[in-house]
Design an enzyme around this catalytic site. Structure first.
Site, PDB file in Angstrom:
ATOM      1  N   ASP A  13       0.846  -1.455   0.060  1.00 52.85           N
ATOM      2  CA  ASP A  13       0.105   0.095  -0.415  1.00 52.85           C
ATOM      3  C   ASP A  13       1.371   0.956   0.160  1.00 52.85           C
ATOM      4  O   ASP A  13       0.701   2.261  -0.642  1.00 52.85           O
ATOM      5  CB  ASP A  13      -0.544  -0.177   0.931  1.00 52.85           C
TER       6      ASP A  13
ATOM      7  N   VAL B 128       1.317  -7.987   6.902  1.00 52.49           N
ATOM      8  CA  VAL B 128       1.073  -7.253   8.144  1.00 52.49           C
ATOM      9  C   VAL B 128      -0.177  -7.721   8.841  1.00 52.49           C
ATOM     10  O   VAL B 128      -0.584  -7.793   9.975  1.00 52.49           O
ATOM     11  CB  VAL B 128       0.840  -6.048   8.336  1.00 52.49           C
TER      12      VAL B 128
HETATM   13  P1  ADP Z   1      -1.658  -6.504   3.915  1.00 54.18           P
HETATM   14  O1  ADP Z   1      -2.054  -5.849   4.877  1.00 54.18           O
HETATM   15  O2  ADP Z   1      -2.670  -7.168   2.829  1.00 54.18           O
HETATM   16  O3  ADP Z   1      -0.908  -7.851   4.409  1.00 54.18           O
HETATM   17  P2  ADP Z   1       1.373  -6.146   2.978  1.00 54.18           P
HETATM   18  O4  ADP Z   1       1.588  -4.895   2.106  1.00 54.18           O
HETATM   19  O5  ADP Z   1       1.668  -6.075   4.073  1.00 54.18           O
HETATM   20  O6  ADP Z   1      -0.498  -6.404   3.084  1.00 54.18           O
HETATM   21  O7  ADP Z   1       1.520  -7.486   2.275  1.00 54.18           O
HETATM   22  C1  ADP Z   1       1.290  -8.614   1.229  1.00 54.18           C
HETATM   23  C2  ADP Z   1       1.949  -8.417   0.489  1.00 54.18           C
HETATM   24  O8  ADP Z   1       2.723  -7.914  -0.597  1.00 54.18           O
HETATM   25  C3  ADP Z   1       3.381  -9.200   1.112  1.00 54.18           C
HETATM   26  O9  ADP Z   1       3.580 -10.874   0.736  1.00 54.18           O
HETATM   27  C4  ADP Z   1       4.823  -7.744   0.886  1.00 54.18           C
HETATM   28  O10 ADP Z   1       6.152  -9.123   0.755  1.00 54.18           O
HETATM   29  C5  ADP Z   1       3.881  -8.100  -0.541  1.00 54.18           C
HETATM   30  N1  ADP Z   1       4.998  -6.859  -0.914  1.00 54.18           N
HETATM   31  C6  ADP Z   1       5.516  -5.514  -0.637  1.00 54.18           C
HETATM   32  N2  ADP Z   1       5.278  -4.390  -1.179  1.00 54.18           N
HETATM   33  C7  ADP Z   1       5.825  -4.787  -2.285  1.00 54.18           C
HETATM   34  C8  ADP Z   1       5.164  -4.170  -3.972  1.00 54.18           C
HETATM   35  N3  ADP Z   1       6.021  -3.077  -3.806  1.00 54.18           N
HETATM   36  N4  ADP Z   1       4.876  -5.072  -4.253  1.00 54.18           N
HETATM   37  C9  ADP Z   1       4.528  -6.367  -4.115  1.00 54.18           C
HETATM   38  N5  ADP Z   1       4.501  -6.567  -3.544  1.00 54.18           N
HETATM   39  C10 ADP Z   1       4.462  -6.434  -2.118  1.00 54.18           C
END
Ligand code: ADP
Length: 179
Positions: free
Chosen positions: A42, A128
């Site tokens: 995000d 997260v």
């Molecule tokens: P959520 O709150 O839905 O768990 P997160 O952003 O914490 O969302 O994590 C969702 C996934 O996105 C995780 O597997 C994380 O490693 C991945 N992630 C984080 N940054 C990126 C990015 N720039 N591109 C693709 N995936 C990402």
């Protein structure tokens, strides 16, 4: 690393990388219900896309778990960002699977309704929000594959996985589903 499979008339692919670099018509954001941005993917999408995306999110106001909303892509190469909200994983008995499936399906329906042909997903809820990676990968892939079997409008679904652990989890689940 990249793996491509043909499903019906469309392509489904797994790639290891950063979703903010994607050139598909839309990228999907793993947002929160208030659409306020945050950590993880995000934060990365809002940083790369610039403040106009947040401005649109503020006007929309929020998004329930399992639903999806759409904004433009700001400075991203993707023309649109589809913001969906995955479930926070507790113990697996609180409707998490159904909500995770819904987050994927509603994103696909929204893309379809806008006439988009290609869409990239991150591994929703697996950061997260704590969803076990293998289980989340199975749900994400099954939902995408079933969609492509039933509809031909979306030509390309990419899962853009951050790091080889996520990539390998998706690859293992994909093999189990298509074999
Ligand atoms: P959520 O709150 O839905 O768990 P997160 O952003 O914490 O969302 O994590 C969702 C996934 O996105 C995780 O597997 C994380 O490693 C991945 N992630 C984080 N940054 C990126 C990015 N720039 N591109 C693709 N995936 C990402």
């Amino acid at each position: 690393m990249e793996t491509k499979v043909k499903i019906n008339r469309s392509e489904l692919s797994l790639v290891e990388g950063d979703i903010t670099n994607e050139e598909t018509d839309a990228i999907v954001n793993a947002a929160n219900t208030r659409l306020m941005g945050g950590a993880g993917v995000d934060g990365a999408i809002h940083r790369a896309g610039g403040p106009s995306i947040m401005e649109e999110c503020r006007k929309i106001g929020g998004c329930p778990i399992g639903q999806a909303v759409i904004t433009t892509g700001g400075n991203l190469k993707a023309r649109y960002v589809i913001h969906t909200v995955g479930p926070i994983y507790k113990d697996g008995n609180r409707g998490e699977a159904k909500l995770l499936k819904s987050a994927h399906l509603e994103s696909l329906k929204l893309a379809s309704a806008r006439g988009l042909k290609s869409i990239s997903f991150p591994a929703i809820s697996t950061g997260v929000y704590g969803y076990p990676l293998g289980e989340a990968a199975g749900i994400a892939l099954k939902t995408a594959i079933d969609y492509l079997k039933e509809h031909t409008d979306i030509e390309l679904i990419r899962f853009v996985l951050f790091g080889d652990k996520a990539y390998n989890a998706f690859l293992e689940e994909l093999k189990a589903i298509i074999d």
